[in-house]
Design a protein around this motif. Structure first.
Motif, short mmCIF file in Angstrom:
data_model
loop_
_atom_site.label_atom_id
_atom_site.label_comp_id
_atom_site.label_asym_id
_atom_site.label_seq_id
_atom_site.Cartn_x
_atom_site.Cartn_y
_atom_site.Cartn_z
N LEU A 90 78.78 -4.15 5.30
CA LEU A 90 77.60 -3.38 4.91
C LEU A 90 76.97 -2.75 6.14
N ARG A 91 76.36 -1.59 5.90
CA ARG A 91 75.59 -0.91 6.93
C ARG A 91 74.17 -0.70 6.41
N HIS A 92 73.19 -1.17 7.15
CA HIS A 92 71.80 -1.07 6.73
C HIS A 92 71.07 0.09 7.41
N ALA A 93 71.79 0.86 8.21
CA ALA A 93 71.19 2.04 8.82
C ALA A 93 70.73 3.01 7.73
N VAL A 94 69.61 3.66 7.98
CA VAL A 94 69.08 4.63 7.03
C VAL A 94 69.79 5.97 7.24
N GLY A 95 70.47 6.45 6.20
CA GLY A 95 71.20 7.70 6.30
C GLY A 95 70.80 8.66 5.19
N HIS A 96 71.27 9.89 5.30
CA HIS A 96 70.89 10.95 4.35
C HIS A 96 72.03 11.96 4.31
N VAL A 97 72.13 12.70 3.23
CA VAL A 97 73.21 13.69 3.13
C VAL A 97 73.16 14.72 4.24
N ILE A 98 71.99 14.97 4.84
CA ILE A 98 71.92 15.91 5.96
C ILE A 98 72.64 15.38 7.19
N ASP A 99 73.02 14.09 7.17
CA ASP A 99 73.74 13.50 8.30
C ASP A 99 75.25 13.68 8.22
N VAL A 100 75.75 14.11 7.07
CA VAL A 100 77.21 14.19 6.90
C VAL A 100 77.80 15.25 7.82
N VAL A 101 77.22 16.44 7.86
CA VAL A 101 77.74 17.49 8.75
C VAL A 101 77.67 17.06 10.22
N PRO A 102 76.53 16.57 10.74
CA PRO A 102 76.53 16.12 12.13
C PRO A 102 77.55 15.02 12.42
N THR A 103 77.77 14.13 11.46
CA THR A 103 78.74 13.05 11.67
C THR A 103 80.15 13.61 11.78
N ILE A 104 80.51 14.53 10.89
CA ILE A 104 81.86 15.11 10.92
C ILE A 104 82.03 16.01 12.13
N VAL A 105 80.99 16.73 12.50
CA VAL A 105 81.04 17.53 13.74
C VAL A 105 81.30 16.61 14.93
N ASP A 106 80.64 15.47 14.94
CA ASP A 106 80.78 14.52 16.04
C ASP A 106 82.20 13.94 16.09
N LEU A 107 82.73 13.52 14.97
CA LEU A 107 84.04 12.85 15.01
C LEU A 107 85.21 13.81 15.15
N THR A 108 84.99 15.11 14.90
CA THR A 108 86.07 16.09 15.07
C THR A 108 85.91 16.94 16.33
N ASP A 109 84.80 16.78 17.04
CA ASP A 109 84.47 17.64 18.19
C ASP A 109 84.35 19.10 17.78
N ALA A 110 83.85 19.35 16.58
CA ALA A 110 83.61 20.72 16.14
C ALA A 110 82.40 21.29 16.86
N SER A 111 82.28 22.59 16.82
CA SER A 111 81.16 23.27 17.46
C SER A 111 80.40 24.09 16.43
N ILE A 112 79.09 24.09 16.54
CA ILE A 112 78.26 24.94 15.70
C ILE A 112 77.91 26.19 16.50
N PRO A 113 78.29 27.37 16.02
CA PRO A 113 78.05 28.58 16.80
C PRO A 113 76.55 28.85 16.98
#
Length: 532
Positions: free
Chosen positions: A409-432
């Motif tokens: 289990l993870r008790h960290a507070v998360g939100h759907v707005i975190d999905v893009v930053p998480t995927i950007v982080d794990l793929t090393d994507a860049s936001i123009p």
């Protein structure tokens, strides 16, 4: 107000190198990035899945939870289209939608597939779209099956593939939305395996169920037909007790709210006139219902359960395809819902035939507030409200090659707005920085990548909600929330996540300070005409 970006941490801790995350490679080689699959249910309650305490049989999704991690405090935006735009942009929906609708002309957005394509990803979407002002085919997807008819699960009239309209589905053809959405996803994966096997992919599977109308294959309904005859009061208490044993929640069971229903619902007399005497318009005590109402209400919940069960069955087919492709271990799979279960009771589409079998194509039934309260156990209220019942969602992340914990289990507070930053982080994507001369809005969310390895908190100042006048703000363990035209309430979610003990009157200064934060931030992301 600032949003504090959490520092990046290697997925299995500081001893793990980034080369493990992206595969061993020389400096000259391109990194090997994981595939990404996002699976979103529509109007599924917080506790409907077996792995979140429900009695509905969801073995395939449960297997993802057993092989990965479950978040106990993850949030959506309380409504269909608002969550979907936030999921793919990382922005609060007010800001993103105003850009897409042409009401805000000083910024642009980049959707998740548009961020992944420069990295070599192939991108696919299947199912519900519901991002207003945009078409999936225009926003970075290589293939998209877009289902636009949300009133018919057996014979939709509006759907398209890759921007081209498809003919209406004929009754009796064997079509069912959840299965068809999966079929298109499998079609795209098979093409990927044949033509693009050396490239990573992003697959967004957006089911339209268990959103009303309550439609399900008869064999699935039969599986649950008598399971709910004991009623929502007894079974809700049992769910809550099971959730506490699992560690999903540690809070009181909230009481039913029998007087609160969506203002657009049909009056109970009208429901009974059009549907039958078994219908019930409020979350009243189960024992106060007639025998006819109990039977009819139990049947409605059986159909809802059958719809969730069918989602799980189709997820199983997706997992089989990933296994056949040999990519399951290096695929990040996320499962969530767009809002809490719905208390809505309306009749749309082809209307309702009371003589047809419940759950069949000619019927139009809604779950209603009694069973919605059950599906959102142990929380208060429903879809479209910002109380926990409207905004709390399961969030499961499975990635065998990237997450060592199994069933944690993870008790960290998360939100759907975190999905893009998480995927950007794990793929090393860049936001123009800009697109077409306009600055690209940076996500309001933060990366959850650190929480993949450890149950650690996420560093952020607050989370914000507003929808049709309902509003909320969470800062740490404290939350203020108000219904439209209602007074602000204050809760300490560390002790009272079910929002049963309103502290606003005894802590007026804290309440006022949080209201000030909400108001200031609302003025920045909401157009003046929408601020309330």
């Amino acid at each position: 107000m600032r949003f504090i970006q959490a520092p990046r941490l290697c997925i299995l801790g500081v001893a793990l190198t980034a080369a493990w995350v992206f595969g061993s490679r020389s400096e000259a080689q391109e990194p090997t990035r994981p595939n990404i699959v996002i699976i979103m249910a529509d109007d599924m309650g917080f506790s409907d899945l077996g792995c979140y305490g429900g009695e509905i049989e969801t073995p395939h999704i449960d297997s993802l939870a057993s092989a990965g991690i479950r978040y106990t405090q993850f949030y959506n935006t309380s409504r269909c289209w608002t969550t979907r735009v936030s999921l793919l942009t990382g922005l609060y929906h007010h800001y993103a939608e105003d850009i897409h609708m042409g009401k805000r002309k000083d910024a642009a957005t980049r959707l998740l597939p548009e961020l992944l394509k420069p990295l070599g990803y192939r991108t696919y979407h299947t199912g519900k779209w519901h991002i207003r002002g945009e078409r999936a085919v225009d926003r970075g997807f290589d293939h998209t099956y877009q289902l636009d008819d949300h009133n018919r699960n057996f014979y939709p009239k509006q759907h398209q593939e890759d921007g081209k309209r498809l003919p209406p589905v004929k009754p009796g053809s064997g079509y069912y939305t959840t299965t068809a959405i999966t079929d298109y996803g499998l079609k795209y994966l098979r093409e990927h395996a044949e033509k693009y096997r050396n490239r990573p992919f992003f697959l967004y599977v957006a089911y339209t169920t268990p959103h009303f109308p309550l439609h399900a294959p008869p064999e699935d309904i039969a599986r649950y037909r008598d399971r709910y005859l004991r009623g929502w009061d007894v079974m809700r208490k049992e769910r809550w007790q099971h959730m506490r044993k699992m560690g999903i929640v540690d809070c009181p069971l909230s009481p039913r709210d029998p007087d609160i229903i969506p203002p657009w619902n049909l009056p109970e007399k009208e429901l009974q006139s059009q549907i039958g005497p078994g219908e019930c318009g409020h979350a009243v005590a189960w024992d106060s219902l007639t025998d006819e109402q109990k039977r009819f209400q139990a049947t409605k919940m059986a159909i809802h359960a059958a719809m969730v069960h069918r989602i799980d069955t189709e997820v199983g087919r997706i997992l089989e395809q990933l296994d056949a492709m040999g990519v399951r271990d290096d695929t990040v799979i996320m499962v969530l819902s767009d809002n809490g279960a719905s208390a809505e009771q309306i009749i749309r589409g082809d209307r309702h035939d009371p003589n047809a079998p419940p759950g069949s194509g000619p019927t139009f039934l809604c779950l209603g507030p009694g069973w919605s309260t059950f599906s959102n156990t142990p929380f208060r209220l429903h879809k479209s409200w910002e109380h926990e019942g409207g905004i709390a969602t399961p969030f499961i992340v499975s990635w065998p090659n990237g997450i060592r914990d199994r069933g944690a289990l993870r008790h960290a507070v998360g939100h759907v707005i975190d999905v893009v930053p998480t995927i950007v982080d794990l793929t090393d994507a860049s936001i123009p920085e800009e697109v077409n001369g306009l600055p690209v809005a940076k996500p309001h969310g933060v990366s959850l990548l650190n929480t993949f390895a450890n149950d650690v908190p996420v560093d952020r100042e607050f989370l914000f909600w507003e929808h049709i006048g309902n509003k909320a703000l969470r800062m740490g363990d404290w939350k203020i929330v108000a219904r439209a035209e209602g007074d602000w309430e204050l809760y300490n979610l560390a002790k009272d996540r079910s929002e049963t003990n309103n502290l606003a009157a005894t802590m007026p200064e804290k309440t006022a300070k949080m209201v000030e934060v909400w108001t200031e931030f609302a003025s920045k992301i909401m157009l003046p005409s929408k601020q309330k």
